[in-house]
Design a protein around this motif. Structure first.
Motif, short mmCIF file in Angstrom:
data_model
loop_
_atom_site.label_atom_id
_atom_site.label_comp_id
_atom_site.label_asym_id
_atom_site.label_seq_id
_atom_site.Cartn_x
_atom_site.Cartn_y
_atom_site.Cartn_z
N ALA A 1 30.65 88.19 20.55
CA ALA A 1 30.18 86.86 20.95
C ALA A 1 31.34 86.01 21.44
CB ALA A 1 29.48 86.18 19.78
N ALA A 2 32.50 86.12 20.78
CA ALA A 2 33.68 85.35 21.19
C ALA A 2 34.12 85.75 22.59
CB ALA A 2 34.82 85.56 20.19
N ASP A 3 34.18 87.05 22.88
CA ASP A 3 34.57 87.51 24.21
C ASP A 3 33.57 87.05 25.27
OD1 ASP A 3 36.97 88.84 23.66
OD2 ASP A 3 35.93 90.67 23.04
N LEU A 4 32.27 87.18 24.96
CA LEU A 4 31.24 86.80 25.93
C LEU A 4 31.28 85.30 26.21
CD1 LEU A 4 28.82 87.56 27.67
CD2 LEU A 4 27.37 87.33 25.64
N MET A 5 31.42 84.48 25.17
CA MET A 5 31.44 83.04 25.37
C MET A 5 32.74 82.58 26.04
SD MET A 5 28.60 81.80 24.65
CE MET A 5 27.08 82.28 23.83
N PRO B 1 23.02 85.85 22.30
CA PRO B 1 24.43 86.15 22.02
C PRO B 1 24.55 87.30 21.03
CG PRO B 1 24.09 83.79 22.02
CD PRO B 1 22.71 84.42 22.13
N PRO B 2 25.58 88.14 21.16
CA PRO B 2 25.72 89.29 20.26
C PRO B 2 25.82 88.89 18.80
CG PRO B 2 27.25 89.43 22.11
CD PRO B 2 26.65 88.07 22.15
N ALA B 3 25.34 89.75 17.91
CA ALA B 3 25.47 89.50 16.48
C ALA B 3 26.92 89.57 16.04
CB ALA B 3 24.62 90.51 15.70
N ASP B 4 27.66 90.55 16.53
CA ASP B 4 29.06 90.72 16.18
C ASP B 4 29.84 89.51 16.70
OD1 ASP B 4 31.77 91.39 16.03
OD2 ASP B 4 31.41 93.50 16.50
N PRO B 5 30.48 88.73 15.82
CA PRO B 5 31.18 87.52 16.28
C PRO B 5 32.32 87.79 17.25
CG PRO B 5 31.62 87.94 13.96
CD PRO B 5 30.53 88.86 14.36
N LEU B 6 32.95 88.96 17.17
CA LEU B 6 34.03 89.26 18.10
C LEU B 6 33.48 89.47 19.51
CD1 LEU B 6 37.01 89.67 18.53
CD2 LEU B 6 36.74 92.08 17.88
N PRO C 1 41.24 91.79 27.22
CA PRO C 1 40.38 92.94 26.95
C PRO C 1 38.95 92.50 26.62
CG PRO C 1 42.46 93.11 25.77
CD PRO C 1 42.41 91.73 26.32
N VAL C 2 37.99 93.23 27.14
CA VAL C 2 36.59 92.89 26.92
C VAL C 2 35.81 94.14 26.48
CG1 VAL C 2 36.45 90.86 28.39
CG2 VAL C 2 36.29 93.13 29.42
N THR D 1 24.38 81.60 32.51
CA THR D 1 25.61 82.35 32.79
C THR D 1 25.69 83.62 31.95
OG1 THR D 1 26.72 80.27 33.31
CG2 THR D 1 28.12 82.19 32.97
N VAL D 2 25.30 83.53 30.68
CA VAL D 2 25.27 84.72 29.83
C VAL D 2 24.35 85.78 30.43
CG1 VAL D 2 24.45 85.61 27.60
CG2 VAL D 2 25.91 83.59 27.67
#
Length: 491
Positions: A320-324, A313-318, A279-280, A259-260
């Motif tokens: 990554a949070a939006d993507l997940m 997954p992105p390094a930036d946790p924010l 917001p994404v 899915t990612v």
């Protein structure tokens, strides 16, 4: 054989080997590198990160003897011990054998740095040896601290390097990961160990237990996604929900990865389809950086982290949070396969995501496998000659492709038997065309959905094309196919 150390430490809940050794070295006033040598974890002057993933029995016993632990406690200091349901940690992941070295360098297994919660580091500062680095912070899908309700930090506020990392070269590439960065230096466990230069005092040394900015609070969708992923990672023998079905944790994480790839490969389509997520902008910025040519990717961010996270997954946790949050929202929905079909149908056939999905399909849940096989277009050259009589998607949304099988049910085939075409090849070709009528996919993709071998697909294509070229046969075949589709629709 090294003698047991004069003092020991009890591992903290959730602690991995790097954090444990860092606290032990600090308590004994040793260099982490020297402690690693005593534990048999150092090769030359390097501290291989692969030991964080999995330890063999001999090394486990040796560490247990030196650190005055039992083998079960040592095993619990590895990712294999803490996340038994996390698919990328399997030796046979995605049908290929992988070593601990491969895992340690795979961005889906662990990050090349550690995210962290300054509040957690401060809360555990009084433990023997100093604060605890939670092992879950190394998993690429861990992006928030539920205890303190904040998105994790990931960069040192002074040097701006990813925390607990061995850093990167001037050309933007990551230095080889180490179990503990700057292992030859004595530093408090909460200090930044990023090496800004060479030399005995090259580490940054900034305290990471004091936040440089107010915490970012997670949205409800982020917290839900984080809980789902954390539960699945520890659910070795339990089933979890994905696309309306109960599946193994292994299938669930493979669905996450697929899915990612679909979301990132077709962005911003997913953001437009799931407007209630919020917001994404972070995903947009992340994907725009990935889509730049390689020299621009490294220059744009100046630290090489994009090169490590491409495809992961992105390094930036924010981000990554939006993507997940989007990814889990799709998989939580029993009709999420419709959203995935929209995304996958728009995925360029030349994209990296397209190639990955073709490989991952057979390792996902049944629902995910079906939607990939229906929607992902496969290279036509692999299917033999191109279809001279292309099949339009006349029954998209009206005919269920999962109800079509090969051989076709006998009560469907009467309209075909009247045509006088090669019997076996016609029924196989008709099954393929019915899937195309229902989905609009290519012949190769339809055959893949039906699990028809390439040789059989080639044989049916050649035989039926020759028959269709005879006057009147192609039109009669289309009329018969429509009659078969109506029989299939009404059972």
């Amino acid at each position: 054989m090294s003698a047991p150390l004069p003092r020991s430490l009890d591992p903290a809940p959730g602690e991995l080997l790097p954090g444990y050794l860092l606290r032990m070295a600090h308590r004994l006033d040793l260099k982490p590198l020297d402690l690693g040598r005593l534990c048999g974890l150092v090769t030359g002057s390097t501290f291989p990160a692969r030991h964080m993933v999995r330890l063999d029995q001999d090394r486990t016993r040796h560490i247990a003897d030196v650190c005055r632990l039992n083998p079960a406690e040592v095993h619990g200091l590895t990712l294999a011990g803490q996340a038994p349901g996390y698919t990328p940690l399997r030796i046979d992941y995605l049908g290929r054998h992988q070593s601990t070295v491969t895992m340690a360098n795979d961005g889906w297994v662990l990050t090349a740095f550690s995210r962290y919660c300054p509040d957690c580091l401060r809360d555990t500062a009084d433990l023997p040896g100093g604060p605890v680095w939670d092992g879950a912070w190394r998993l690429p899908h861990t992006f928030l601290c539920e205890r303190h309700q904040r998105i994790l930090d990931w960069q040192c506020p002074t040097c701006h390097a990813p925390a607990f990392s061995n850093g990167y070269r001037a050309d933007g590439r990551w230095r080889p990961t180490q179990l503990i960065p700057a292992p030859a230096q004595r530093l408090h466990p909460a200090r930044c160990r990023h090496r800004r230069s060479t030399g005995p005092n090259a580490a940054c040394g900034q305290g990471l237990d004091q936040p440089a900015r107010p915490p970012v609070r997670p949205a409800a969708a982020m917290t839900h996604a984080h809980q789902r992923l954390a539960e699945a990672a520890t659910a070795a023998d339990h089933e979890v929900a994905s696309l309306g079905q109960q599946v193994s944790a292994q299938c669930f994480f493979n669905d996450i990865r697929a899915t990612v790839a679909a979301v990132r490969g077709t962005w911003p389509m997913a953001g437009e389809l799931l407007t209630d997520i919020g917001p994404v902008d972070t995903i947009t910025a992340h994907i725009e950086a990935l889509r730049r040519p390689h020299p621009e990717r490294t220059a744009a961010l100046g630290d090489g982290r994009v090169a490590r996270t491409f495809g992961h997954p992105p390094a930036d946790p924010l981000a990554a949070a939006d993507l997940m949050a989007i990814t889990v929202a799709i998989l939580d929905n029993p009709t999420g396969h419709h959203t995935l079909a929209h995304l996958l149908s728009d995925l360029p056939s030349t994209s990296t995501a397209h190639i990955r999905l073709r490989h991952h399909a057979q390792h996902c849940s049944p629902a995910m496998t079906a939607v990939i096989r229906r929607s992902v277009r496969f290279p036509r050259k692999a299917a033999g000659p191109p279809a001279l009589f292309p099949q339009p998607a006349t029954h998209r949304g009206r005919l269920d492709p999962d109800a079509i099988s090969t051989p076709l049910p006998e009560h469907w085939t009467a309209p075909l038997d009247e045509l006088g075409a090669p019997h076996r090849q016609l029924r196989r070709d008709a099954a393929i065309r019915l899937v195309q009528m229902a989905t609009g996919c290519s012949r190769r993709s339809a055959a893949f959905h039906l699990q028809i071998p390439l040789g059989s697909l080639h044989s049916a294509t050649i035989s039926i094309q020759a028959w269709q070229k005879e006057p009147g046969n192609a039109a009669a075949y289309q009329k018969a196919l429509h009659r078969v589709a109506e029989i299939a629709r009404h059972g």
